[in-house]
Design an enzyme around this catalytic site. Structure first.
Site, PDB file in Angstrom:
ATOM      1  N   CYS A 110     -25.725  22.023  96.994  1.00 24.21           N
ATOM      2  CA  CYS A 110     -26.129  20.652  96.614  1.00 24.21           C
ATOM      3  C   CYS A 110     -27.646  20.632  96.691  1.00 24.21           C
ATOM      4  O   CYS A 110     -28.101  20.750  97.665  1.00 24.21           O
ATOM      5  CB  CYS A 110     -25.514  19.666  97.326  1.00 24.21           C
ATOM      6  N   CYS A 136     -57.152  17.936  73.580  1.00 28.01           N
ATOM      7  CA  CYS A 136     -55.658  17.128  73.350  1.00 28.01           C
ATOM      8  C   CYS A 136     -54.694  17.963  73.727  1.00 28.01           C
ATOM      9  O   CYS A 136     -54.478  18.991  73.396  1.00 28.01           O
ATOM     10  CB  CYS A 136     -55.568  16.581  72.113  1.00 28.01           C
TER      11      CYS A 136
END
Length: 287
Positions: A110, A136
């Site tokens: 888990c 950018c």
């Protein structure tokens, strides 16, 4: 191999370092059903293959088998459960349970999504990471995704002084961040030096005011280094370019927290079908 503590956000550190647990059904990888490999978020080691992932409805990603030698079990501090950690860097992953009958292997790892990275490669065993800024981040990502050996790219913000910056704050120049890109790569297929050379070839490292028509501090050219090896490679490449007569404006800075940008910025050109407007490839090195 690079441990990435200095670039991890507080939310990630709370899990991998402080052994917290993310809220159920909130993790990025809980419902992901795609072929690939799950890596340790802190050091990049391959931990689980997608073939071993199953839906347990527990609220966290579940696996019934780890990659041999990649995951270590140890008694949890609560005295009841078995904790699982990365066998190399000891990053907290989650817990392991047996006897629940979910699969034939009868075991469930888990795992917190924030403890993981995911790449669409089924054979990779280890990864390295680089962080660059070159204007950018849409255009930088467009080009870096083309390189063989690059496994994952993620655009975001780095180098600033505020937590959880938004794109609007970045554009207003309020945070000191640069538009940056995080690159996960397979070091058996591409080197950091080749990545860094390509970085210098897909933007103009001599521009002091931004990149192309995009002007402002957030668009400046930066290499964020994780260790002295990356720093020395960056310095050497700048020296080579200066010997060609170029006045390099690229800054070399230690890594700082990498804040993932909003989802609409990720893979922008792939999603829109558009092309970069302020980046282009220019060969600057012989090899």
């Amino acid at each position: 191999m690079t441990f990435k503590q200095h670039s991890l956000t507080p939310d990630i550190l709370k899990i991998v370092r402080d052994k917290a647990t993310e809220h159920p059904n909130t993790g990025e990888y809980n419902e992901l059903d795609q072929a690939g490999t799950y890596l340790c978020r802190q050091c990049g080691l391959a931990l689980f293959r997608s073939q071993t992932k199953f839906h347990s409805a527990c609220g966290w990603p579940s696996f019934d088998q780890e990659i041999v030698g990649a995951v270590k079990q140890q008694p949890d501090l609560d005295g009841h459960r078995l904790e699982i950690v990365c066998a190399r860097c000891n990053a907290h992953l989650g817990h392991v349970f047996q006897g629940e009958g979910f699969t034939a292997k009868n075991i469930r790892h888990c795992v917190n999504s924030l403890s993981l990275d995911f790449v669409t490669d089924l054979t990779v065993t280890d990864t390295e990471e680089a962080i660059f800024a070159a204007g950018c981040f849409w255009g930088v990502e467009y080009y870096l995704q083309k390189l063989a050996g690059v496994l994952k790219t993620e655009v975001g913000y780095s180098g600033g002084h505020t937590q959880h910056p938004t794109y609007e704050e970045i554009c207003r120049g309020q945070t000191g961040h640069f538009e940056a890109i995080r690159v996960l790569y397979d070091p058996t297929k591409i080197t950091y030096e080749k990545l860094a050379k390509y970085f210098f070839e897909i933007h103009d490292p001599t521009q002091e005011t931004g990149q192309g028509p995009d002007l402002g501090q957030q668009y400046l050219s930066v290499i964020f280094y994780y260790d002295t090896i990356q720093k020395k490679i960056a310095q050497r490449l700048i020296t080579e370019l200066e010997q060609q007569g170029l006045q390099i404006a690229t800054q070399i800075l230690p890594v700082s927290i990498f804040w993932r940008a909003e989802n609409y910025h990720q893979d922008y050109y792939s999603k829109t079908g558009k092309k970069p407007y302020c980046h282009q490839y220019v060969q600057r090195f012989d090899s």
